[in-house]
Design a protein around this motif. Structure first.
Motif, PDB file in Angstrom:
ATOM      1  N   ARG A   1      54.756 -32.031 -62.838  1.00 50.50           N
ATOM      2  CA  ARG A   1      54.420 -30.802 -62.113  1.00 50.50           C
ATOM      3  C   ARG A   1      55.636 -30.209 -61.393  1.00 50.50           C
ATOM      4  O   ARG A   1      55.634 -29.033 -61.062  1.00 50.50           O
TER       5      ARG A   1
ATOM      6  N   TYR B   1      54.754 -22.410 -60.966  1.00 53.44           N
ATOM      7  CA  TYR B   1      53.423 -22.171 -60.409  1.00 53.44           C
ATOM      8  C   TYR B   1      53.264 -20.703 -60.025  1.00 53.44           C
ATOM      9  O   TYR B   1      54.177 -20.090 -59.449  1.00 53.44           O
TER      10      TYR B   1
ATOM     11  N   ASP C   1      46.780 -26.931 -55.022  1.00 55.03           N
ATOM     12  CA  ASP C   1      46.992 -26.950 -56.473  1.00 55.03           C
ATOM     13  C   ASP C   1      45.632 -26.882 -57.166  1.00 55.03           C
ATOM     14  O   ASP C   1      44.818 -27.798 -57.060  1.00 55.03           O
TER      15      ASP C   1
ATOM     16  N   THR D   1      45.265 -26.170 -60.532  1.00 56.96           N
ATOM     17  CA  THR D   1      45.627 -26.054 -61.937  1.00 56.96           C
ATOM     18  C   THR D   1      44.464 -26.443 -62.850  1.00 56.96           C
ATOM     19  O   THR D   1      44.036 -27.601 -62.841  1.00 56.96           O
TER      20      THR D   1
ATOM     21  N   PRO E   1      49.500 -23.922 -64.392  1.00 66.93           N
ATOM     22  CA  PRO E   1      49.818 -24.231 -62.989  1.00 66.93           C
ATOM     23  C   PRO E   1      49.460 -23.056 -62.066  1.00 66.93           C
ATOM     24  O   PRO E   1      50.021 -21.956 -62.192  1.00 66.93           O
ATOM     25  N   LYS E   2      48.539 -23.282 -61.146  1.00 61.94           N
ATOM     26  CA  LYS E   2      48.078 -22.234 -60.233  1.00 61.94           C
ATOM     27  C   LYS E   2      47.996 -22.790 -58.808  1.00 61.94           C
ATOM     28  O   LYS E   2      47.762 -23.977 -58.592  1.00 61.94           O
ATOM     29  N   LEU E   3      48.137 -21.880 -57.827  1.00 64.25           N
ATOM     30  CA  LEU E   3      48.020 -22.234 -56.422  1.00 64.25           C
ATOM     31  C   LEU E   3      47.070 -21.269 -55.723  1.00 64.25           C
ATOM     32  O   LEU E   3      47.137 -20.048 -55.950  1.00 64.25           O
TER      33      LEU E   3
END
Length: 753
Positions: free
Chosen positions: A239, A244, A326, A328, A332-334
């Motif tokens: 990661r 992200y 996180d 994901t 990858p997302k926040l």
């Protein structure tokens, strides 16, 4: 008791430097410090001197401190060791225990120096230590053999591939701190890792860390040269290699520590973010200037930090807490959460201020302020301040002509720019729109009373941490006399009076126009050798209206606005301060002030509240406040005048220089010199008009002072000696003998500049 303390301290100063050695116990020697010798003929003298100076700073422990060659603190330690009496106990706080040579670990010091040299390109370095003793004292001597220094031959970064992280690191190469031909330095390598990480954090690598970079060193490639290879550690988690992006943003305007639920079911979307505010404490648009991250944007630490800074400076909120989650699923997302804890919305504050001046005036002001930090739920700060003040003089030339003021000041500040067009910015600073209104009544006892009304509307914004812009679209001031005593009227009409500015003080004043001020300031950055402060301002009054109406008071065409004769002028002010650090605790401070006001059309002189003044504790410290000028005018009151008028002018020139030196603890000393004067732009008083011989009309002073700098408060005492006055008094000369009889003592808070 004070006499006894002074006696003991004086005795310490005259003691012989070796007097402390008689207290050294048998088998010990007093440590006097260490030296470092560089024993390598292949090292240049400059490099050897630099190495010796740097290695000396690493030697531990430090020997006992000296003042003028005497170990006064050590002497105090020995003399007050028993601590029997009050004085001994008091002085014992300033004592310092002895440092013996037995406390010096030669091997450990040698190891530390060797490591430092190896980290600074001297891979083959070695250091050894020994002591040299006398009867009661001893010193340490270290011998350094640095060997050859290794320089960088090549620096290799990862190649740009399909791997996002390798490609991103390769993209930072242009700004690398590792340069071919430079000496190898471990500290530079550490800084390079931090630099790369900073760049990566702005490109979406949220979980990356500097420790996940390694710089491999190959010292076998050439004689005394190294190749550096920048690469990612094999153990770097997956990661940390991902870019992200932002998914959802949530703002909680009324958060407290007891909240345990995120309450996402109560989130209300507004533009690109969501508000969780069940009590409706804030309007959603309040955060449009603070939430700088957007959905689907790559994470950027700079943008995130700017958002936090804006939340903190928004106004209504005491604490700001942030969290990234996180979330994901397939990419990858926040999710971003901002938790805001508000201040109490309304507050009442009372403030009492005391002040004194070298003109022997003593003043007190009381302020009562009411604040609403979120007046209309849009982050607006509404402030209403009632104030009253008095300045009195006892036993001086203006004894009895006291000054009293009272009034009200109101301001309303919006945390955004209110304009017909949309203005956006993404730096760390909240722009503001400010509306102010105020009324002040000025009463000078036995002389006159004035009513003053002020108002302004404009903007304040910073483009970076150093640059501040203040644009007032409109500034208005209206001053009107209320009561004029016969004493003051007689002083104006007195045919022997040489100061027609007395009438100008009570003239009605009406100014209306825009202003713009620019400030640059990097003086808060203590690491700088040279720092600068600059402020420039341009003010205009009734320029366009005066042109339209054809106002020309000299031609008898005096015009009015709202039934009042208005002032017409253009005014420019500038101040520059330059500070040069000589050493730790020592600096040179300089200042240059230039102000020019040009009255025209409806005016022949600037309104009194816009004129310049000179003299006093923050100006020419060898002269009383506002007692110089204009030009060569003699401000001494004539027979029949029992008070001194403030001297004012349309043009100002002032220069100051000051040497500041730390003496001990919080006490600083200063030597200073000041020069300057003010003038009228047009003839009003004989000798008071600006002309080509202005330099010969400068007032000059010099002096010395003390500053007690406790960081949060600086108390200052300056003794200024007038050396040259701009006028020649009857039977006298321009020059003044620098005697204590003519000296002016200035007591003030804060530095003069």
């Amino acid at each position: 008791m004070i006499k006894r303390i002074i006696y003991l301290l004086s005795l310490a100063v005259i003691l012989n430097a070796c007097s402390t050695t008689k207290y050294v116990p048998e088998g010990e020697k007093l440590y006097t410090g260490g030296t470092v010798k560089v024993n390598d003929k292949n090292i240049s003298k400059g490099d050897a001197k630099a190495i010796s100076a740097e290695m000396k700073t690493l030697i531990r422990p430090k020997p006992n401190a000296k003042l003028l060659g005497m170990r006064i603190k050590l002497w105090l330690y020995y003399k007050t060791k028993a601590r029997k009496g009050f004085i001994q106990k008091f002085l014992s706080k300033y004592g310092e225990p002895p440092v013996y040579v037995s406390q010096v670990d030669l091997a450990k010091n040698s190891e530390i120096m060797t490591n430092r040299l190896q980290n600074e390109s001297y891979f083959q370095a070695s250091v050894s230590g020994d002591t040299i003793g006398k009867k009661k004292t001893a010193s340490a001597v270290f011998t350094a053999l640095p060997g050859p220094s290794y320089t960088i031959r090549n620096v290799t970064f990862p190649s740009a591939t399909d791997n996002n992280l390798d490609t991103a690191i390769k993209g930072t190469q242009a700004g690398t701190l590792l340069k071919a031909g430079d000496k190898y330095n471990l500290d530079v390598i550490k800084s390079e890792r931090i630099r790369i990480d900073t760049r990566l954090k702005d490109e979406g690598f949220f979980f990356f860390a500097p420790e996940q970079l390694i710089v491999k060193v190959d010292s076998t490639v050439d004689t005394h040269k190294v190749d550096l290879l920048v690469k990612i550690k094999e153990t770097t988690p997956e990661r940390a290699r991902e870019i992200y992006t932002i998914r959802n943003i949530y703002v909680y305007p009324n958060y407290n520590l007891r909240d345990t639920s995120l309450k996402l079911d109560q989130a209300k979307p507004y533009r690109w973010y969501n508000i969780v505010d069940p009590r409706n404490t804030a309007r959603p648009y309040l955060f449009a200037n603070t939430v700088l991250l957007h959905p689907n944007d790559a994470y950027s630490r700079t943008t995130h930090n700017n958002s936090l800074n804006r939340f903190i400076n928004l106004g209504p909120y005491r604490y700001v807490k942030n969290r990234f989650e996180d979330v994901t699923p397939d990419s990858p997302k926040l999710d971003v959460y901002y938790f805001l804890t508000p201040y109490k919305r309304k507050s009442l504050q009372a403030e009492i201020i005391g002040r004194t001046t070298s003109a022997n005036y003593t003043g007190t002001q009381i302020n009562l302020s009411w604040k609403n930090r979120n007046a209309f739920k849009g982050g607006e700060l509404l402030t209403v301040t009632l104030f009253g003040s008095t300045d009195v003089q006892i036993g001086g030339q203006n004894n009895g002509f006291n000054v009293f003021q009272y009034g009200v000041q109101t301001s309303l500040s919006w945390p955004r720019l209110i304009t017909p067009w949309r203005v956006s910015s993404s730096n760390a600073y909240i722009p503001r729109t400010v509306l102010t209104l105020g009324y002040t009544s000025v009463v000078r006892q036995k002389l006159y009373s004035l009513n003053s009304f002020t108002g302004s509307f404009g903007y304040q914004f910073k483009t970076n941490q150093h640059k501040l812009h203040e644009l007032n679209l409109l500034e208005a001031t209206f001053v009107k006399p209320r009561n004029i005593t016969d004493l003051y009227r007689d002083s104006i009409s007195n045919s022997n009076n040489r100061n027609p500015s007395l009438k100008h003080v009570i003239d009605p004043q009406f100014t209306l126009g825009p202003s713009y001020a620019y400030t640059y300031d990097n003086t808060t950055e203590d690491y700088r050798t040279n720092s600068i402060f600059f402020r420039g301002k341009v003010s205009l009054s009734n320029n366009l209206y005066g042109l339209i109406t054809g106002a020309d008071t000299l031609a008898g065409k005096e015009k009015k606005l709202f039934g009042t004769i208005f002032n017409q002028y253009a005014k420019v002010e500038s101040e520059i301060r330059f500070f040069h650090k000589l050493s730790v605790g020592s600096k040179i401070a300089t200042r240059l002030l230039v102000g020019v006001g040009l009255p025209y059309g409806n005016s022949t002189i600037l309104p009194y509240n816009q004129q310049f003044f000179i003299g006093g504790p923050n100006s020419l410290r060898g002269f009383r406040p506002r007692s110089i000028g204009p030009g060569t005018v003699d401000p001494t009151p004539l027979s029949g005048n029992s008070f001194i008028a403030d001297q004012s002018g349309d043009i100002k020139l002032e220069a100051n220089i000051e040497f500041r030196q730390k003496l001990f603890s919080i006490v600083y000393g200063a030597l200073f010199a000041d020069a300057g004067n003010i003038w009228n732009a047009k003839p009003h008083q004989p000798g008071g008009t600006f002309g080509p011989n202005f330099l010969s009309q400068l007032a000059v002073d010099a002096g010395a002072g003390l500053r007690f700098d406790a960081t949060i408060l600086v108390l200052r005492a300056d003794l200024g000696f007038p050396l040259m006055r701009p006028y020649t008094p009857a039977g006298g000369t321009r020059s003044i003998s620098p005697s204590f009889k003519n000296a002016i003592l200035n007591i003030a808070i804060g530095y003069p500049f």
